[in-house]
Scaffold this active site. Structure first.
Site, mmCIF file in Angstrom:
data_model
loop_
_atom_site.group_PDB
_atom_site.id
_atom_site.type_symbol
_atom_site.label_atom_id
_atom_site.label_comp_id
_atom_site.label_asym_id
_atom_site.label_seq_id
_atom_site.Cartn_x
_atom_site.Cartn_y
_atom_site.Cartn_z
ATOM 1 N N LYS A 116 0.834 -1.198 0.000
ATOM 2 C CA LYS A 116 0.000 0.000 0.000
ATOM 3 C C LYS A 116 0.874 1.255 0.000
ATOM 4 O O LYS A 116 0.689 2.175 -0.817
ATOM 5 C CB LYS A 116 -0.916 -0.016 1.238
ATOM 6 C CG LYS A 116 -1.943 1.127 1.247
ATOM 7 C CD LYS A 116 -2.572 1.317 2.623
ATOM 8 C CE LYS A 116 -3.444 0.158 3.054
ATOM 9 N NZ LYS A 116 -4.846 0.302 2.575
ATOM 10 N N ARG A 161 -3.333 2.772 8.685
ATOM 11 C CA ARG A 161 -3.608 1.464 8.082
ATOM 12 C C ARG A 161 -2.352 0.623 8.011
ATOM 13 O O ARG A 161 -1.242 1.128 7.876
ATOM 14 C CB ARG A 161 -4.100 1.629 6.641
ATOM 15 C CG ARG A 161 -5.441 2.296 6.499
ATOM 16 C CD ARG A 161 -5.780 2.400 5.032
ATOM 17 N NE ARG A 161 -6.418 3.675 4.760
ATOM 18 C CZ ARG A 161 -7.692 3.782 4.348
ATOM 19 N NH1 ARG A 161 -8.421 2.713 4.151
ATOM 20 N NH2 ARG A 161 -8.211 4.965 4.131
ATOM 21 N N GLY A 182 -7.994 -7.581 4.926
ATOM 22 C CA GLY A 182 -8.840 -7.709 6.107
ATOM 23 C C GLY A 182 -8.193 -8.403 7.281
ATOM 24 O O GLY A 182 -8.829 -8.599 8.312
ATOM 25 N N MET A 192 -5.389 -7.451 8.983
ATOM 26 C CA MET A 192 -4.831 -6.570 10.004
ATOM 27 C C MET A 192 -5.761 -5.370 10.245
ATOM 28 O O MET A 192 -6.792 -5.246 9.622
ATOM 29 C CB MET A 192 -3.431 -6.153 9.607
ATOM 30 C CG MET A 192 -2.454 -7.322 9.744
ATOM 31 S SD MET A 192 -0.779 -6.894 9.308
ATOM 32 C CE MET A 192 -0.945 -6.533 7.583
ATOM 33 N N ARG A 250 -3.626 -1.644 -6.186
ATOM 34 C CA ARG A 250 -2.799 -2.845 -6.046
ATOM 35 C C ARG A 250 -3.202 -3.820 -7.134
ATOM 36 O O ARG A 250 -4.285 -3.679 -7.730
ATOM 37 C CB ARG A 250 -2.988 -3.483 -4.677
ATOM 38 C CG ARG A 250 -4.414 -3.876 -4.404
ATOM 39 C CD ARG A 250 -4.572 -4.407 -2.984
ATOM 40 N NE ARG A 250 -5.986 -4.627 -2.696
ATOM 41 C CZ ARG A 250 -6.471 -4.840 -1.481
ATOM 42 N NH1 ARG A 250 -5.679 -4.835 -0.436
ATOM 43 N NH2 ARG A 250 -7.759 -5.058 -1.295
ATOM 44 N N HIS A 263 1.767 -42.736 0.358
ATOM 45 C CA HIS A 263 1.446 -43.555 -0.799
ATOM 46 C C HIS A 263 0.186 -43.044 -1.492
ATOM 47 O O HIS A 263 0.153 -42.808 -2.700
ATOM 48 C CB HIS A 263 1.268 -45.016 -0.371
ATOM 49 C CG HIS A 263 0.892 -45.925 -1.496
ATOM 50 N ND1 HIS A 263 -0.412 -46.239 -1.794
ATOM 51 C CD2 HIS A 263 1.655 -46.538 -2.421
ATOM 52 C CE1 HIS A 263 -0.433 -47.032 -2.849
ATOM 53 N NE2 HIS A 263 0.808 -47.237 -3.250
ATOM 54 N N ARG A 286 12.862 -46.828 -13.593
ATOM 55 C CA ARG A 286 13.507 -47.164 -12.320
ATOM 56 C C ARG A 286 13.348 -48.654 -12.052
ATOM 57 O O ARG A 286 12.231 -49.176 -12.114
ATOM 58 C CB ARG A 286 12.878 -46.366 -11.184
ATOM 59 C CG ARG A 286 13.515 -46.692 -9.841
ATOM 60 C CD ARG A 286 12.950 -45.857 -8.727
ATOM 61 N NE ARG A 286 11.577 -46.217 -8.419
ATOM 62 C CZ ARG A 286 10.824 -45.593 -7.507
ATOM 63 N NH1 ARG A 286 11.330 -44.570 -6.844
ATOM 64 N NH2 ARG A 286 9.594 -45.957 -7.269
ATOM 65 N N GLU A 298 18.969 -40.093 -3.813
ATOM 66 C CA GLU A 298 17.879 -39.948 -2.848
ATOM 67 C C GLU A 298 18.350 -40.280 -1.437
ATOM 68 O O GLU A 298 17.616 -40.115 -0.468
ATOM 69 C CB GLU A 298 16.697 -40.859 -3.241
ATOM 70 C CG GLU A 298 17.109 -42.299 -3.494
ATOM 71 C CD GLU A 298 15.993 -43.134 -4.115
ATOM 72 O OE1 GLU A 298 14.825 -42.870 -3.842
ATOM 73 O OE2 GLU A 298 16.311 -44.083 -4.870
ATOM 74 N N SER A 300 19.039 -38.541 -11.146
ATOM 75 C CA SER A 300 17.709 -37.997 -10.965
ATOM 76 C C SER A 300 17.493 -37.870 -9.460
ATOM 77 O O SER A 300 17.560 -38.867 -8.732
ATOM 78 C CB SER A 300 16.678 -38.936 -11.587
ATOM 79 O OG SER A 300 15.388 -38.446 -11.319
ATOM 80 N N GLY A 342 15.780 -37.929 -6.249
ATOM 81 C CA GLY A 342 14.547 -38.430 -5.659
ATOM 82 C C GLY A 342 14.338 -37.662 -4.366
ATOM 83 O O GLY A 342 14.686 -38.117 -3.283
ATOM 84 N N THR A 343 13.765 -36.470 -4.509
ATOM 85 C CA THR A 343 13.736 -35.578 -3.344
ATOM 86 C C THR A 343 12.686 -35.974 -2.312
ATOM 87 O O THR A 343 12.702 -35.441 -1.209
ATOM 88 C CB THR A 343 13.521 -34.118 -3.780
ATOM 89 O OG1 THR A 343 12.460 -34.073 -4.724
ATOM 90 C CG2 THR A 343 14.786 -33.578 -4.418
ATOM 91 N N ASN A 344 11.792 -36.900 -2.644
ATOM 92 C CA ASN A 344 10.891 -37.391 -1.586
ATOM 93 C C ASN A 344 11.721 -38.112 -0.528
ATOM 94 O O ASN A 344 11.677 -37.779 0.647
ATOM 95 C CB ASN A 344 9.866 -38.392 -2.141
ATOM 96 C CG ASN A 344 8.875 -37.749 -3.074
ATOM 97 O OD1 ASN A 344 8.856 -36.547 -3.220
ATOM 98 N ND2 ASN A 344 8.055 -38.569 -3.705
ATOM 99 N N ASP A 345 12.459 -39.122 -0.974
ATOM 100 C CA ASP A 345 13.256 -39.873 -0.018
ATOM 101 C C ASP A 345 14.394 -39.029 0.534
ATOM 102 O O ASP A 345 14.731 -39.121 1.712
ATOM 103 C CB ASP A 345 13.809 -41.146 -0.676
ATOM 104 C CG ASP A 345 12.792 -42.272 -0.628
ATOM 105 O OD1 ASP A 345 11.644 -42.006 -0.213
ATOM 106 O OD2 ASP A 345 13.120 -43.408 -0.982
ATOM 107 N N CYS A 397 12.864 -36.117 -9.802
ATOM 108 C CA CYS A 397 11.628 -36.864 -10.031
ATOM 109 C C CYS A 397 10.814 -36.992 -8.756
ATOM 110 O O CYS A 397 9.864 -37.747 -8.696
ATOM 111 C CB CYS A 397 11.923 -38.229 -10.638
ATOM 112 S SG CYS A 397 12.928 -39.277 -9.595
ATOM 113 N N TYR A 428 16.296 -31.193 -16.393
ATOM 114 C CA TYR A 428 14.843 -31.336 -16.468
ATOM 115 C C TYR A 428 14.234 -31.531 -15.087
ATOM 116 O O TYR A 428 14.935 -31.862 -14.131
ATOM 117 C CB TYR A 428 14.455 -32.509 -17.378
ATOM 118 C CG TYR A 428 14.813 -33.862 -16.818
ATOM 119 C CD1 TYR A 428 13.941 -34.542 -15.965
ATOM 120 C CD2 TYR A 428 16.024 -34.471 -17.137
ATOM 121 C CE1 TYR A 428 14.276 -35.769 -15.442
ATOM 122 C CE2 TYR A 428 16.362 -35.702 -16.622
ATOM 123 C CZ TYR A 428 15.493 -36.352 -15.767
ATOM 124 O OH TYR A 428 15.825 -37.562 -15.232
#
Lengths: 909, 909
Positions: free
Chosen positions: A27, A98, A107, A109, A371, A489, A651, A778, A797, A799-802, A864, A884
């Site tokens: 603002k 304000r 809304g 604050m 804005r 899962h 895999r 991973e 590749s 494996g960012t989950n693990d 992946c 990629y």
């Protein structure tokens, strides 16, 4: 000169400008900017966000010490421009105070208007304006707002009584009027007296009569409101960091409630719902801003066209409309003309659809805010493409105006809005896979298949899901689980299928035996209808109609522009020809993760898989694997065909073997029957396979290294399938990925098996194909020793989950117990399974990439994990220099946009 | 000049010397060295270990190309010194060909003696020596050895027939003689003929008559023997890297079998069993080296004193002894005198107890080998201390002569050696906690307590153990588990208790219901006696007597010297006053890890713990915690008292809550009774607490952050205990450790709770104490963000058990399924839970230490994982710059020695 804490603006000058949002808030920065481009804005000053941070750290006294001089100077400058004086009884200057943070938190604050009024000043104001009703109305509004905001008199719960509202209601009833603005000056004077008594009663103190006390109290209240509950909640929801803080805007008041020649309103430069290039908005005559949104009076439309559309929808006759609800264009044509010019000027200046607030005081137009306007996903795309066509934006600018997160809503069915309003929410879980689904509760995957065959709409409700449930999940309309997080899962599989899923709804209580689920105190039976919103995590009682969304031509055009500006390629995680085709239609350029284990569950295969598991020795395993070979081969042929020419990363078998055996009595009995062995033998094998921490157990390449014959069979199936495709004229590009590598030696051993098999097949078939052998990174140790591994691996590749699981030590299936609390307590900025933790896990990703490339400069690197479809994570992947990202088919468009934005954002021309 | 591959020695000259063991192997380096210090050694040359590596990589042909010239030159030099000629029919030079790697691998690789003999050369040798029996005996030995080693005729299994032995046995029977050396020349000639026919029959080829063919065949055979099965197995067992390779020693033959004036023997410069400074050894007249060890003839003692001792033990009359088994001192006094002088010279030169091989050919003494002698743990210490006292070694040298791994055997009971020889091994698991134990099989921890109360010796046999079993484990003599690795619960707890444990004995099959365990096909019932060797992992049928070992004064002296040279402090992991006292007696200088959860199981406490778990809200939990407070406080008081003045690192509650509830029917029923709730409620709570991967679940500081009241109670107990101690005049130094930190914010939140509680207690008690708040670094992300965490944490303690689990992605409870196979297949050099993986996990430890110190230069850093007691890991900790290591009480002496050695090895003076 020390740091500057207060930024003045007014009369065409300003200390700040639009790009100082971090310091001045949105603002404040825009008020300064509007001044600079010659738009009429009441003068004022902005106290920076840094002061908020300091206030939170060091408290009120320190803050006052630092900024009081600058604030006093600011007030003096405003007085000068306005020709009025703060606290003066004849010619008072009034202020609004304000909040204003970097990004809009509408809304959330607090605000105080009409500040500076006292019993004496109000009289002066009345005299000066010749409008006592206005003066006393302003005063009673001020007392109420100040009481609510600064003196903390706002009701805490819905049941609490608001003393001001109570007094006002009593007065309106007594006077027999409907609206506040129908009260007479005397009424308003009485009201002010009663309001002040209420203040005294509740707080024990008199209402402050010193304007400076009022000002400081309000400034502090606004800073404090940064930390109020709803603001904290909003920030959580929108991933806004706690430490940004808010700025405070102190601005000369202008009055929309000064009589019939005054008004106030809000406007959008384009249609926020559809994106249509149509100026629109609402206003009220003789009102202050709060009245427009409060809903006590029916707001009128700004344009004549808008007004006519509104009348049609609201069933208002033209005569009635013209008399009682005229448009601003009709009611105040000069002000309208000026406003219309300003809106065009602002949109052109900001090159974005604007959301404006304005006030007309005695026929003089003032802009109070501009804005970027909030909009729907569809509007967002249309506006971006339109503005590009209009020449307002370049291609890149246009892309940057689209929020990738919001694309999601265009890719999944949604609930019908009206139906949704009437629905009762009975539980809330994690928004695991977006979209809307409605169907009948079914607790067992095999029965779900039967029900679906019978034409029923099924919602599969499980404590958690396992690979055994795949087919049931596939036929279900939606999936609801009581346990498991965003990468459980159920969540991962559902996202892959583009299927709505709510996971980890911890409050629901499932009784499989009784075939019931208790939600919010109500007992639901099998067959009862419920509805899931996978985008919000809400679970609703009963059936809610859903609407399918069709992709617009704007959408396709957007995607095409993306690809022109992208360095990162986007692949997909897909395990079947169908998924592959879906992903191709969304623009995927290859498969980044094809999970072979999902193929193990279909039809007769699971029998052969279990034969292999039951085998006592290698010879026995080989017999079973021999049966799996042709099935796997034909799977791969189908996928290679679907991905014609695009690379396919396959895999090798990853999950622990116990995922392939049944864990319930019924399943074990069936398995015993099929395998012609005793139930005890089945049970004993299952028990033998049990692991305490399967995530860290006998899985991934650990299977291939202990049972090399599995790797042999899978490599053979892949290579044979690729050669068969080649013979059919299809170009298959397999990239064989060894999972869960932790040491270079593991990779060397697996790679050797793959290459030996490939050579053998080449010889047998008299035909060769190109293929790569690489690995998933991973395991933290793989990232740490990536230089060694890249001596042999041709691609990585991530494996960012693990990798996230192990780097944080969080089990994605169990973290539901503490992750929500962690986010609530600000121990984590966001769910690290949704958005890559760049600070920690990201170090390993960067280290792995750099070290890998140090050994092998042309190493192909991708991701992946689920993060491959999340925009902030994609930006990180781009910066790290990956080739990629890969994500579930339904996230491919989001990833394409995020990838393009990452290029635009980070790459030098 | 290219690389030198062949190192000559002889006649007082040598190309190599003692410190070239890596290149020449131990044997070759020492043969060179002996030459240089004037000891009579037959000339020869050493083919380097590099050649072995090359041979393994590139094969025979490449190897020959590279070294054949140098070998031929070596042969010529030997001929020159010996005045003989290789292959010459009149004056032949014969060779021995022996392996020799960096470290001794006794008997693991191959040797060929008497090389160079042919049908014609043997006649020449007979003529030249005038001793046909000797010549033909040498020839038949050569054919047999060459056949076994080079032509691969050695029997592969015990059942296979050795063709040479068969022929020899037939001959001895026919001739009616007992020993080989009783055969006549004619007999030996016949034997040679038959041996050669056997070679032809088995291999299809005639025995080679070209000495050069014999030589190359033998060299290659020795290189190949590096990769034979038993050598590989030995290396695994002793952590010898595969890529070291062996050298080959080609040396002129000298003959101990040249008649009555010839002999051969082995000797030790000190007693290898006791360490006594007593020259001793065995020899045989008219024999070759192999005869001494073969056991076909009774070897005679070298010294008169030794001979008399032997006679007494063997019940041999003095007359008989003198005539038939005279000592070398008596039989060949001149040679003995020379040998004695040489042994003194060698020991003084090498400053270590030596193991010698010698041959006396026609009254001329030749040394064939010298090396550091293998010895018992007790002998090792005595020799080191004695040599220091004798002035042979300085303090530091003396310390470096002690192998810390071998100290273990002095700290735990052992089986009586004779009894052990008769015992039958029925299973093998991991050597989880050293020592020996014998007792009756008991399957349930609570019953074990009862049995122990009844005075029984119990071996607790479980599939796995959990904290519920603690008391049962404590009273058991030993623990045997079917699952779990070296850092499983059973292993860690047992080591802490100094109790014998064999874990992960995968081949045993336990039936709790039937109360039986099947081992090696035999069914054992509850109450049956078995014995465990926790140092080897062997499980024996029946009862075996154990012997307690007392620590010698030499041991105490050694420890005292250690402390003079150590930079690293050694602390202990102890949870009770008793353990603490034990550790202090072993020299611990503080507690590095006090696990508070172990205190939660004793007596009535578990009831309060379960009350807390069952509570629905914070208020309920607080009521239960209030009950635990006084118990915890008194625990800490006891520990602080025991550790008077030494720092005590107390870890706050770490394990997931489900470890505190019973998982079996019986336990759940009991809990329901005690807690006065239904069994269903218990079951439901247990199910609710279940986690898929508890290792990565709701534990550590995640408990304290979701239930801050637990941290409050524990902090209060610690601080109150410390103040109570102070009031009693005891100096308590608590270091409060927050477990499982992954982000700095987690730490900040926990630290705040601790410090607030501490301030409150200080005020209440009117007394203050010093304390630290720090954290365990056990999550990869904590190491990666250690700079951030160290802004707040006053100390780091690396929890390398968990850090290893997460960095490798190995669950220590499940890795038993693949770790043994991984080590067998050389995918891992060793069990990373036993020895810290310096390559991978070590990077995180180093990174964590450096980054932490970057922010806080005086950060106290230690390690409290199992690796804190493992010598190689301790060396790493020293190099990384830690302040201390912490290990179980029984490993404290090992750690003190390893720490001293690390200082000596790595620090510049």
């Amino acid at each position: 000169m020390g740091t500057k804490y207060v930024y003045f603006y007014g009369d065409g000058k300003a200390d700040g400008k639009a790009d100082m949002k971090n310091l001045l808030g949105g603002k404040g920065a825009n008020l300064a900017e509007m001044n600079l481009i010659g738009i009429p804005v009441p003068p004022g000053f902005t106290i920076t966000t840094e002061v908020c941070t300091m206030f939170n750290l060091k408290g009120e006294r320190e803050m006052l010490k630092l900024i009081s001089k600058e604030v006093e100077e600011g007030v003096r400058q405003v007085e000068k421009i306005m020709g009025t004086k703060f606290g003066d009884k004849q010619n008072p200057c009034l202020f609004s105070v304000r909040s204003g943070s970097r990004v809009s938190m509408p809304g959330m604050m607090d605000t105080v208007l009409n500040l500076g009024l006292t019993e004496e000043v109000v009289e002066g104001l009345a005299k000066k304006t010749g409008n006592s009703a206005f003066a006393w109305d302003s005063y009673r509004r001020f007392i109420q707002m100040y009481g609510d905001v600064v003196l903390d008199m706002k009701p805490k719960t819905k049941e609490d009584i608001d003393p001001f509202e109570e007094i006002l209601e009593e007065m309106k009833e007594r006077k027999g009027v409907k609206n506040d603005n129908e009260l007479s000056t005397e009424d308003l004077m009485e009201l002010c007296g009663k309001f002040k008594s209420a203040v005294k009663e509740v707080t024990g103190k008199s209402f402050p009569t010193d304007p400076w006390e009022q000002l400081w109290g309000s400034i502090i209240a606004v800073f404090n409101s940064w930390k109020n509950e709803r603001a904290i909640y909003y920030r959580k929801l929108n991933n806004i960091p706690e430490d940004w803080g808010t700025a405070v805007n102190v601005q000369a008041m202008v009055f929309g409630n000064m009589g019939k020649t005054s008004a106030t309103g809000v406007a959008f430069t384009r249609d926020a719902a559809t994106g249509e290039n149509l100026f629109n908005g609402e206003y009220l005559i003789n009102a202050q801003g709060e009245d427009v949104v409060a809903g006590t009076r029916t707001p009128q439309q700004i344009t004549l066209e808008g007004s006519k559309r509104w009348a049609k929808l609201a069933n208002v006759e033209e005569e009635d409309r013209k008399n009682n609800y005229p448009s601003l264009e009709e009611a105040m044509p000069d002000s309208y003309k000026e406003l219309n010019e300003i809106q065009i000027k602002l949109e052109t200046h900001y090159k974005d659809m604007q959301d404006l607030e304005f006030t007309i005081q005695d026929n003089k137009l003032w802009l109070l805010q501009t804005r970027g306007g909030k909009r729907t996903g569809a509007a967002m795309i249309k506006i971006a493409i339109d503005m590009m066509r209009e020449g307002l934006l370049g291609e890149k600018e246009s892309l940057m105006r689209v929020d990738p997160h919001k694309l999601d809503e265009l890719l999944h069915p949604e609930f019908d809005k009206n139906a949704l309003n009437k629905a009762t929410s009975v539980a809330k879980g994690l928004p695991a896979s977006p979209g809307a689904a409605t169907g009948q509760i079914c607790f067992f995957a095999d029965e779900a298949e039967q029900w679906a065959d019978d034409g029923k709409d099924v919602i599969l409700v499980r404590i958690e899901t396992s690979p055994e449930d795949l087919k049931g999940m596939n036929v279900a309309k939606g999936i609801l689980t009581a346990k498991g997080g965003m990468t459980s899962h159920a969540a991962v599989v559902a996202r892959g299928m583009g299927k709505c899923c709510v996971s980890g709804a911890g409050s629901i209580s499932i009784n499989y035996k009784g075939r019931t689920v208790k939600m919010d105190g109500k007992m639901f039976k099998e067959g009862d209808w419920i509805s899931l919103n996978g985008s919000t995590g809400q679970v609703y009682d009963g059936r809610i109609e859903t609407t399918e969304v069709e992709l617009s031509s704007n959408f396709s055009e957007l995607m095409k522009i993306c690809d022109k500006h992208t360095r990162l390629k986007v692949r997909t995680n897909a395990d079947t020809p169908n998924d592959s085709k879906k992903a191709i239609s969304f623009g995927a350029q290859g498969i980044g993760l094809c999970r072979t284990e999902h193929m193990f569950f279909e039809g007769e295969r699971i029998i052969a898989v279990r034969e292999m598991i039951l085998a006592d020795d290698e010879a026995g395993r080989r017999v079973a694997l021999e049966k799996l070979l042709p099935m796997q081969r034909s799977d791969f042929e189908g996928i290679f065909e679907a991905m014609n020419g695009f690379p396919v990363t396959v895999r090798l078998l990853d999950p622990p073997l116990h995922e392939f055996v049944p864990h319930d009595q019924k399943g074990q009995e069936e398995m015993a029957r099929t395998m012609k062995i005793s139930v005890e033998e089945v049970k004993s094998k299952v028990e033998n396979l049990h692991e305490f921490n399967p995530m860290l157990g006998h899985r991934g390449c650990r299977l291939g290294n202990t049972y090399p014959e599995i790797t042999e069979m899978q490599s053979r199936a892949i290579i044979e399938a690729a050669i068969n495709c080649k013979k059919k004229g299809i170009n298959a590009v397999p990239e064989i990925m060894i999972p869960l590598i932790g040491t270079d030696k593991e990779f060397i051993m697996q790679e050797k098996i793959v290459r030996e098999v490939a050579e053998k097949v080449f010889e047998e078939k008299g035909e060769k194909i190109d293929y790569l052998v690489g690995t998933m990174i991973e395991i933290p140790r793989a990232a740490l020793t990536a230089d060694k591994i890249a001596e042999h691996a041709e691609f990585f590749s991530f494996g960012t989950n693990d990798l996230t699981q192990m780097t944080f030590g969080y089990s994605r299936d169990d973290a539901g117990k503490f992750l929500p609390i962690y986010m609530e307590k600000d121990l984590l900025p966001c769910d690290p399974f949704q958005e890559l933790d760049q600070v920690g896990v990201g170090q390993l990703v960067e280290m792995g990439t750099q070290r890998g490339r140090k050994t092998r400069s042309n190493l192909k690197v991708g991701i992946c994990g689920e993060h491959g479809g999340e925009p902030n994570s994609i930006d990180f992947c781009h910066r790290v220099g990956m080739n990629y990202v890969s994500c579930s088919p339904y996230r491919v468009p989001i990833a394409r946009l995020a990838a393009a934005q990452a290029s635009i954002r980070n790459d030098l021309e």
